[in-house]
Design a protein around this motif. Structure first.
Motif, short mmCIF file in Angstrom:
data_model
loop_
_atom_site.label_atom_id
_atom_site.label_comp_id
_atom_site.label_asym_id
_atom_site.label_seq_id
_atom_site.Cartn_x
_atom_site.Cartn_y
_atom_site.Cartn_z
N ASP A 105 0.86 -1.13 -0.11
CA ASP A 105 0.07 -0.05 -0.04
C ASP A 105 0.75 1.20 0.11
N ASP A 106 0.99 2.07 -0.99
CA ASP A 106 1.59 3.39 -1.20
C ASP A 106 1.49 4.17 -0.01
N SER A 107 0.37 4.35 0.39
CA SER A 107 0.18 5.32 1.35
C SER A 107 0.57 4.90 2.69
N GLU A 108 1.14 3.47 2.87
CA GLU A 108 2.09 3.32 4.19
C GLU A 108 3.54 2.94 3.67
N ALA A 109 4.13 2.92 2.61
CA ALA A 109 5.24 2.83 2.14
C ALA A 109 6.11 3.46 2.95
N LEU A 110 7.36 2.93 3.32
CA LEU A 110 8.56 3.77 4.13
C LEU A 110 8.95 4.99 3.40
N LEU A 111 9.23 4.20 2.10
CA LEU A 111 10.02 5.49 0.95
C LEU A 111 9.10 5.34 -0.08
#
Length: 354
Positions: free
Chosen positions: A15-21
């Motif tokens: 999930d891009d909204s939760e990606a670290l970077l």
């Protein structure tokens, strides 16, 4: 902790909204040598500041600027200066992002495109010559004669095709460029030019030739096999209003865009690719429901300001005729229009920002 990824945006989750970077940006970068461009946008979604660096091979990218100290939930761009050795080149690079407890290493690639084919500039030489500022092979065979240059308060020096001045020699006035493979536009392309129709105040009829036609670009011959592409102005031709823009890919397929030039200087661009688009002063004014076919290769010379046999002379003044090897996007056309209003060649590349 070191994390590697071969995917844009997602390094630790799906999930891009939760990606670290977050890593995003264009797959293709279009620009000229010496211009700054954006490569990748870095978003820090970790819980600590990160420093970013990039490992790249050099040309066609130099002076790469990577953001320092991106705070959590903030974003910044990696930028570079283009050093284009050719029309297109694939570049692979590695992005490194370091925090106190995190380290990210990401492999990416980008296609760098220099779309310039030809740009005929009347300002760099004396009154008897014009040059191709982008391609030395495409200098006019007749050095631009008998077209003269006049001063324009808003655009420095321009190509003068004024009907009153050339009335006795109207069939001869033109810029003629000999046949060259780079001018055989058998795929995507963009034709771009500044147009002052009619009289010195920019009013009147720009179509001074037979059938009310005034050619801007014409790679055309009398034989069917020599008809390639044309951008021209019509006044009365095909029922057109005064100073209507036409596009044509031969043979015998003129397209009336139903779009007319304003008084004064107008920037006109025709972009041909998966679709065809025509722009006046940075705004799209025409897009057909289906694209025109690609032009055919021909040995006909390219004429600017006239057609074959001198029958379709343009009346007025022209500046900055340019050819690009790609169909420019709407944003690129608008950028070209905005940055060339002062008489310069303009640019396709927006100012990079962090």
């Amino acid at each position: 902790m070191a994390i590697r990824s071969d995917r844009d945006a997602d390094l630790s989750t799906s999930d891009d909204s939760e990606a670290l970077l977050g890593v995003s940006g264009p797959e293709t970068v279009v620009g000229y040598a010496g211009e700054r461009v954006r490569l990748r946008r870095i978003t820090n979604r970790s819980d600590e500041p990160i420093d970013v660096s990039i490992d790249a091979p050099g040309a066609p990218l130099r002076d790469i600027s990577a953001p320092d100290d991106i705070e959590p939930e903030e974003s910044a761009w990696i930028t570079a200066t283009l050093d284009c050795p050719g029309e297109k080149e694939e570049v692979a690079f590695t992005i490194l992002a370091d925090g106190e407890t995190h380290r990210f290493e990401v492999d990416r690639d980008v296609t760098v495109v220099d779309p310039r084919v030809s740009y005929w500039n009347p300002r760099l030489r004396d009154d008897e010559a014009t040059i191709d500022d982008w391609d030395d092979c495409n200098r006019p065979e007749n050095d631009g004669s008998p077209v003269s240059f006049v001063g324009s308060r808003s655009r420095d020096r321009v190509f003068d095709y004024l009907y009153e001045k050339w009335k006795k020699h109207e069939r001869e006035k033109k810029i003629e460029v000999g046949s060259d493979d780079s001018l055989n536009l058998d795929g995507e392309f963009t034709l771009s030019v500044w147009v002052l129709p009619g009289n010195r105040d920019g009013t009147g009829d720009a179509a001074g030739g037979d059938y009310g036609l005034g050619r801007l670009f014409s790679k055309w011959g009398s034989d069917q096999s020599e008809k390639s592409y044309q951008l021209f102005i019509g006044s009365g031709f095909d029922g057109s209003e005064q100073n209507t823009v036409f596009i044509e890919v031969g043979p015998d397929s003129p397209v009336n865009t139903d779009s007319t030039l304003d008084d004064g200087w107008n920037h006109v661009a025709w972009c041909h690719g998966s679709n065809d688009r025509v722009y006046i002063n940075g705004e799209m004014v025409y897009e057909p429901t289906s694209p025109l076919p690609d032009p055919q290769d021909t040995q006909s010379p390219l004429l600017i300001g006239n057609g074959p046999d001198g029958d379709y002379q343009f009346r007025g003044a022209l500046d900055n005729p340019q050819i690009h090897s790609i169909a420019l996007s709407g944003d690129q056309v608008k950028r070209l229009y905005e940055t060339s209003q002062d008489g310069s060649a303009g640019t396709l590349v927006p100012e990079p920002s962090q």
